[in-house]
Design a protein around this motif. Structure first.
Motif, PDB file in Angstrom:
ATOM      1  N   TRP A  22       0.844  -1.206   0.000  1.00 25.83           N
ATOM      2  CA  TRP A  22       0.000   0.000   0.000  1.00 25.83           C
ATOM      3  C   TRP A  22       0.879   1.256   0.000  1.00 25.83           C
ATOM      4  CZ3 TRP A  22      -1.810   3.592   4.064  1.00 25.83           C
ATOM      5  CH2 TRP A  22      -2.843   4.417   3.609  1.00 25.83           C
ATOM      6  N   GLY A  23       1.976   1.182   0.713  1.00 26.86           N
ATOM      7  CA  GLY A  23       2.925   2.310   0.726  1.00 26.86           C
ATOM      8  C   GLY A  23       3.450   2.605  -0.677  1.00 26.86           C
ATOM      9  N   ILE A  24       3.734   1.550  -1.434  1.00 31.60           N
ATOM     10  CA  ILE A  24       4.210   1.741  -2.813  1.00 31.60           C
ATOM     11  C   ILE A  24       3.133   2.443  -3.646  1.00 31.60           C
ATOM     12  CG2 ILE A  24       4.815   0.506  -4.946  1.00 31.60           C
ATOM     13  CD1 ILE A  24       6.151  -1.630  -3.140  1.00 31.60           C
ATOM     14  N   VAL A  25       1.889   2.012  -3.472  1.00 39.08           N
ATOM     15  CA  VAL A  25       0.775   2.602  -4.233  1.00 39.08           C
ATOM     16  C   VAL A  25       0.636   4.090  -3.895  1.00 39.08           C
ATOM     17  CG1 VAL A  25      -1.742   2.586  -4.509  1.00 39.08           C
ATOM     18  CG2 VAL A  25      -0.483   0.434  -4.475  1.00 39.08           C
ATOM     19  N   VAL A  26       0.660   4.413  -2.601  1.00 39.50           N
ATOM     20  CA  VAL A  26       0.486   5.817  -2.182  1.00 39.50           C
ATOM     21  C   VAL A  26       1.679   6.663  -2.658  1.00 39.50           C
ATOM     22  CG1 VAL A  26       0.307   7.345  -0.184  1.00 39.50           C
ATOM     23  CG2 VAL A  26      -0.985   5.234  -0.232  1.00 39.50           C
ATOM     24  N   LEU A  40       1.831   9.987  -5.302  1.00 37.41           N
ATOM     25  CA  LEU A  40       2.412  11.296  -4.978  1.00 37.41           C
ATOM     26  C   LEU A  40       3.501  11.696  -5.972  1.00 37.41           C
ATOM     27  CD1 LEU A  40       2.802  10.999  -1.100  1.00 37.41           C
ATOM     28  CD2 LEU A  40       1.165  12.384  -2.362  1.00 37.41           C
ATOM     29  N   LEU A  41       4.266  10.706  -6.451  1.00 33.28           N
ATOM     30  CA  LEU A  41       5.491  11.032  -7.180  1.00 33.28           C
ATOM     31  C   LEU A  41       5.423  10.813  -8.690  1.00 33.28           C
ATOM     32  CD1 LEU A  41       7.927   9.330  -4.633  1.00 33.28           C
ATOM     33  CD2 LEU A  41       7.408  11.769  -4.828  1.00 33.28           C
ATOM     34  N   ALA A  73       2.236   1.306 -13.562  1.00 34.64           N
ATOM     35  CA  ALA A  73       3.154   0.187 -13.323  1.00 34.64           C
ATOM     36  C   ALA A  73       3.440   0.031 -11.832  1.00 34.64           C
ATOM     37  CB  ALA A  73       4.453   0.406 -14.094  1.00 34.64           C
ATOM     38  N   PHE A  74       3.668   1.147 -11.159  1.00 32.41           N
ATOM     39  CA  PHE A  74       3.980   1.056  -9.726  1.00 32.41           C
ATOM     40  C   PHE A  74       2.749   0.668  -8.896  1.00 32.41           C
ATOM     41  CE2 PHE A  74       8.098   2.557 -10.712  1.00 32.41           C
ATOM     42  CZ  PHE A  74       8.892   2.255  -9.623  1.00 32.41           C
ATOM     43  N   ILE A  75       1.573   1.091  -9.347  1.00 35.92           N
ATOM     44  CA  ILE A  75       0.356   0.666  -8.632  1.00 35.92           C
ATOM     45  C   ILE A  75       0.176  -0.847  -8.765  1.00 35.92           C
ATOM     46  CG2 ILE A  75      -2.177   0.773  -8.705  1.00 35.92           C
ATOM     47  CD1 ILE A  75      -1.815   3.820  -9.221  1.00 35.92           C
ATOM     48  N   LEU A  76       0.438  -1.355  -9.959  1.00 35.20           N
ATOM     49  CA  LEU A  76       0.364  -2.816 -10.149  1.00 35.20           C
ATOM     50  C   LEU A  76       1.420  -3.527  -9.310  1.00 35.20           C
ATOM     51  CD1 LEU A  76      -0.333  -3.179 -13.980  1.00 35.20           C
ATOM     52  CD2 LEU A  76      -1.806  -3.892 -12.109  1.00 35.20           C
ATOM     53  N   LEU A 131       0.325  18.078  -0.153  1.00 31.75           N
ATOM     54  CA  LEU A 131       1.610  17.571  -0.638  1.00 31.75           C
ATOM     55  C   LEU A 131       1.841  18.166  -2.029  1.00 31.75           C
ATOM     56  CD1 LEU A 131       1.043  13.913   0.538  1.00 31.75           C
ATOM     57  CD2 LEU A 131       2.722  15.468   1.493  1.00 31.75           C
ATOM     58  N   GLY A 132       2.799  19.091  -2.098  1.00 30.42           N
ATOM     59  CA  GLY A 132       3.009  19.812  -3.349  1.00 30.42           C
ATOM     60  C   GLY A 132       1.773  20.640  -3.641  1.00 30.42           C
ATOM     61  N   ARG A 133       1.257  20.476  -4.869  1.00 21.70           N
ATOM     62  CA  ARG A 133       0.037  21.208  -5.189  1.00 21.70           C
ATOM     63  C   ARG A 133      -1.197  20.324  -5.024  1.00 21.70           C
ATOM     64  NH1 ARG A 133       1.378  23.605 -10.959  1.00 21.70           N
ATOM     65  NH2 ARG A 133       2.696  21.776 -10.972  1.00 21.70           N
TER      66      ARG A 133
END
Lengths: 58, 426
Positions: free
Chosen positions: A13-17, A21-22, A30-33, B78-80
């Motif tokens: 879940w941390g990876i998904v969140v 954000l990033l 891809a990162f959500i999967l 967080l940011g915008r």
């Protein structure tokens, strides 16, 4: 094994969140999967740890 | 929208909300019928008690955490991007105006849907979960777990995924496949794991015993009642949580019915092929799985895709029940985990697959990842901590005696006392 499984669930879940954000676009998907795959691994570990307990009780 | 239109929409919505208690009654009947006769009164009493606890806790704190749409809330900047994560106002319904307006209807639907969620774990933990422990666990579910995820899904960062991450229309869960059903289903899974199987469910070589339902008529009549309740739940959810126009319920009602019927027939067909005769309990589970899966996309799917959602839900629930019972050794007497958690997750994913909106599937995946990666560990952890203070499980003697006699002091059917261990493996 159980604690490891729950840690994997939370990490997934941390990876998904973090991805939300990033990242954006294809990388985000891809990162959500990837996060979900980590969660499924964690769920499998937790389930396996409980199977062992049930068999002990049986 | 004119004042007259708003008033008629509110009245229509109120009428839909007043149908939701039928879903609660239906689920209580299903849980009771699928258990053994020695625990029937206990199952119904537990249903009334946990619904009472859930409603009162929702009044005291749950509603404030969930927060009505547009009310003040805490947001992480967080940011915008702004990630709205918890409501701040409305403890003890403070500030709510009971004037038939949309926010007041959200309060009413919240009360009923919290009651519905609280019943789901009872099915998985049936015949071994103490009444006091069930009520205390409901405090945590109705006061924290459910309202928090409800805030995220209906008002907070999950529905804002469209604006913050460009993912479709944000997380879609109009009727609560995720918020109500999966949250309840994952709590049920946590409790089934922590309680362990019923005495005699598994033999020494780990083979499960069939413990038949004591009253199939209760179960099937419960399905009929649940159908009425779900029509109200999905239609009111489409208006209040998805913000869809008043004419949308026609589609929601149609999709709910199509999904449930397709799912029940799939379950009937599968059990006919596998066991030579259709299995009433599994058909009931199929029906319920169709209702559960229909909720998320009740107002977003086309009728044909609602049928497809139901077909897959019906097949999935049969396979999931077997997988849990035979492979994972999870004793779930009413199939609650398969019906509510697994069919609910499928319902959420179906919205992403069938709506065809770019990014919608990824938005739904984020919601599912949050349920599995955050809600499951949290509800497991809360119940584990609770279990270190009070015992969740009834004593072996109480389980042998039956929950009715042991916890309530009287049987549901006193003139038919048979208390043998007929379904206990030796």
């Amino acid at each position: 094994m159980r604690l490891g499984g729950f840690l994997l669930l939370l990490s997934g879940w941390g990876i998904v969140v973090a991805a939300l954000l990033l990242l954006h676009g294809g990388a985000l998907s891809a990162f959500i999967l990837a996060g979900l795959a980590v969660e499924i691994l964690g769920l499998a570990l937790v389930a396996k740890s409980h199977v062992a307990v049930s068999e002990d009780n049986g | 929208m004119t004042a007259g239109t708003t008033e008629s929409t509110s009245l229509l919505c109120l009428a839909f909300i007043l149908l939701v208690p039928f879903a609660i009654a239906g689920l209580a009947l299903i849980n009771t019928g699928l258990g053994r006769s020695r625990s029937a009164a206990h199952a119904m009493t537990s249903s009334l008690c946990v619904v009472s606890v859930a409603v009162l806790v929702y009044f005291a704190i749950g509603f404030a955490i969930q927060g009505p749409h547009g009310s003040p809330s805490h947001a992480l900047q967080l940011g915008r991007k702004s990630f709205d994560w918890i409501g701040t106002d409305g403890f003890f319904f403070r500030g709510v105006r009971f004037d038939g307006s949309m926010p007041s209807l959200v309060v009413l639907l919240g009360l009923f849907s919290t009651g519905l969620t609280s019943l789901i774990p009872l099915g998985a933990a049936a015949e071994r979960w103490r009444l006091g422990a069930a009520c205390t666990s409901t405090l945590l579910t109705a006061g924290w777990t459910l309202p928090l995820f409800a805030h995220w899904a209906w008002n907070g960062w999950l529905i804002q995924l469209s604006a913050n991450a460009g993912l479709g229309s944000g997380f879609i869960d109009a009727g609560g496949s995720g918020v109500i059903q999966v949250t309840g289903g994952l709590t049920a899974l946590s409790l089934a794991w922590q309680l362990g199987p019923r005495r005699g469910k598994y033999s020494s070589n780990s083979m499960p015993a069939a413990i038949p339902a004591h009253n199939e008529v209760f179960v099937l009549f419960g399905c009929m009642l649940a159908w009425i309740g779900w029509l109200g739940l999905n239609s009111a959810g489409a208006i209040l949580y998805a913000g869809l126009p008043a004419e949308t319920p026609v589609l929601a009602v149609s999709n709910t019915t199509l999904s449930a019927t397709a799912s029940a027939l799939t379950a009937a067909g599968m059990t006919r092929v596998r066991f030579r005769k259709p299995d009433a309990s599994l058909i009931a589970n199929g029906w319920m799985a169709g209702l559960v899966a229909s909720s998320a996309g009740c107002a977003a799917l086309k009728p044909a895709t609602a049928i497809l959602t139901g077909l897959i839900a019906g097949a999935l629930v049969i396979l999931a029940i077997e997988f849990l019972e035979f492979t994972l050794k999870v004793d779930d007497p009413c199939g609650s985990i398969s019906v509510h958690a697994i069919a609910g997750i499928w319902g959420l994913l179906a919205v992403g697959i069938f709506t065809g909106v770019q990014g919608q599937f990824v938005a739904q995946l984020v919601g599912v990842a949050t349920l599995l990666g955050f809600v499951l560990p949290m509800t497991y952890g809360l119940n584990w901590v609770l279990g270190s203070f009070i015992s969740h499980r009834v004593s072996p003697e109480g389980e042998r005696q039956g929950m009715d006699l042991h916890e309530l002091g009287a049987d549901a059917y006193p003139e038919f006392v048979v208390h043998t261990d007929e379904f206990t493996q030796r």
